[in-house]
Design a protein around this motif. Sequence first.
Motif, PDB file in Angstrom:
ATOM      1  N   LEU A  21     -14.729  -5.959  -9.321  1.00  0.00           N
ATOM      2  CA  LEU A  21     -13.888  -6.108  -7.951  1.00  0.00           C
ATOM      3  C   LEU A  21     -14.058  -7.126  -6.463  1.00  0.00           C
ATOM      4  CD1 LEU A  21     -14.568  -1.643  -8.750  1.00  0.00           C
ATOM      5  CD2 LEU A  21     -12.385  -3.389  -7.934  1.00  0.00           C
ATOM      6  N   GLY A  25     -12.048  -8.984  -3.705  1.00  0.00           N
ATOM      7  CA  GLY A  25     -12.396  -8.540  -2.838  1.00  0.00           C
ATOM      8  C   GLY A  25     -12.696  -9.791  -2.071  1.00  0.00           C
ATOM      9  N   LEU A  28      -9.760 -11.740  -2.167  1.00  0.00           N
ATOM     10  CA  LEU A  28      -8.716 -11.407  -0.430  1.00  0.00           C
ATOM     11  C   LEU A  28      -9.060 -11.864   0.876  1.00  0.00           C
ATOM     12  CD1 LEU A  28      -7.670  -8.415  -2.215  1.00  0.00           C
ATOM     13  CD2 LEU A  28      -6.233  -9.364  -2.077  1.00  0.00           C
ATOM     14  N   ASN A  56     -16.899  -7.077   3.236  1.00  0.00           N
ATOM     15  CA  ASN A  56     -16.451  -6.624   2.234  1.00  0.00           C
ATOM     16  C   ASN A  56     -16.740  -6.655   1.096  1.00  0.00           C
ATOM     17  OD1 ASN A  56     -13.924  -7.739   0.004  1.00  0.00           O
ATOM     18  ND2 ASN A  56     -13.396  -6.893   1.239  1.00  0.00           N
ATOM     19  N   VAL A  60     -16.892  -2.059  -1.037  1.00  0.00           N
ATOM     20  CA  VAL A  60     -15.995  -2.448  -2.596  1.00  0.00           C
ATOM     21  C   VAL A  60     -17.690  -1.972  -2.944  1.00  0.00           C
ATOM     22  CG1 VAL A  60     -15.589  -3.739  -4.569  1.00  0.00           C
ATOM     23  CG2 VAL A  60     -14.745  -4.064  -2.344  1.00  0.00           C
ATOM     24  N   GLY A  86     -11.773   1.187  -7.105  1.00  0.00           N
ATOM     25  CA  GLY A  86     -11.734   0.423  -6.582  1.00  0.00           C
ATOM     26  C   GLY A  86     -10.577  -0.726  -6.132  1.00  0.00           C
ATOM     27  N   LEU A  87      -9.516  -0.758  -6.734  1.00  0.00           N
ATOM     28  CA  LEU A  87      -8.055  -1.331  -6.506  1.00  0.00           C
ATOM     29  C   LEU A  87      -7.833  -0.710  -5.303  1.00  0.00           C
ATOM     30  CD1 LEU A  87      -7.165  -2.094  -9.799  1.00  0.00           C
ATOM     31  CD2 LEU A  87      -7.634  -3.846  -7.877  1.00  0.00           C
ATOM     32  N   LEU A  90      -9.691  -1.707  -2.631  1.00  0.00           N
ATOM     33  CA  LEU A  90      -9.174  -3.451  -1.846  1.00  0.00           C
ATOM     34  C   LEU A  90      -7.768  -3.450  -1.232  1.00  0.00           C
ATOM     35  CD1 LEU A  90     -10.526  -4.911  -5.112  1.00  0.00           C
ATOM     36  CD2 LEU A  90     -11.427  -5.554  -2.631  1.00  0.00           C
ATOM     37  N   MET A  93      -7.900  -2.024   2.279  1.00  0.00           N
ATOM     38  CA  MET A  93      -8.801  -3.170   3.590  1.00  0.00           C
ATOM     39  C   MET A  93      -7.880  -3.717   3.602  1.00  0.00           C
ATOM     40  SD  MET A  93     -12.395  -3.561   1.731  1.00  0.00           S
ATOM     41  CE  MET A  93     -12.846  -2.800   0.553  1.00  0.00           C
ATOM     42  N   THR A  94      -7.163  -4.938   2.783  1.00  0.00           N
ATOM     43  CA  THR A  94      -5.507  -5.525   3.479  1.00  0.00           C
ATOM     44  C   THR A  94      -4.956  -5.166   4.358  1.00  0.00           C
ATOM     45  OG1 THR A  94      -6.378  -6.756   0.930  1.00  0.00           O
ATOM     46  CG2 THR A  94      -4.472  -7.374   1.669  1.00  0.00           C
ATOM     47  N   HIS A 128     -13.979  -2.579   7.492  1.00  0.00           N
ATOM     48  CA  HIS A 128     -14.179  -2.736   5.616  1.00  0.00           C
ATOM     49  C   HIS A 128     -15.015  -1.966   5.555  1.00  0.00           C
ATOM     50  CE1 HIS A 128     -13.223  -7.646   5.119  1.00  0.00           C
ATOM     51  NE2 HIS A 128     -12.217  -6.343   5.183  1.00  0.00           N
TER      52      HIS A 128
END
Length: 140
Positions: A21, A25, A28, A56, A60, A86-87, A90, A93-94, A128
């Motif tokens: 993960l 991150g 990304l 980040n 995570v 976790g996904l 992410l 956060m994106t 983040h």
Amino acid sequence: MLDLVTDLAVTLGYAAAGIVLMGIGAVLVDLATPGSLRHLIWHERNANAAILLASNLVAVGTIATTAIVASDGDFLRGIASTAGYGLIGLLVMTVAFVVLDMATPGKLGELLVHPAPHPAVWISAVVHLAVGAIIAAAIL
């Protein structure tokens, strides 16, 4: 002794999930910023890029840790929630980065890796960390 071996295997499983993960991150963050993040941090010693990546990774890690704790010793549930939350973290956060970029004059990614200290990196880092905390709280 068997319990110890099982606990060690479970720990390795969680560690692997967390590392994967955090790797996603990092990729990304690298995609969101111009240039190679690795080069910016290790060769150019760009503090802005390091702060951005570090925030980040902490976010995570917070999500993964909370998912593990919330699993109450159920490894399958724990590994699934670590991966799933976790996904989601992410992804959020994106999305938060894109929203912050739209609210920022210029290109946020360029500001965040500028060689001179830039206050925008602290805003992005806090976003983040806040997303990590929000996802962690949602797990509980």
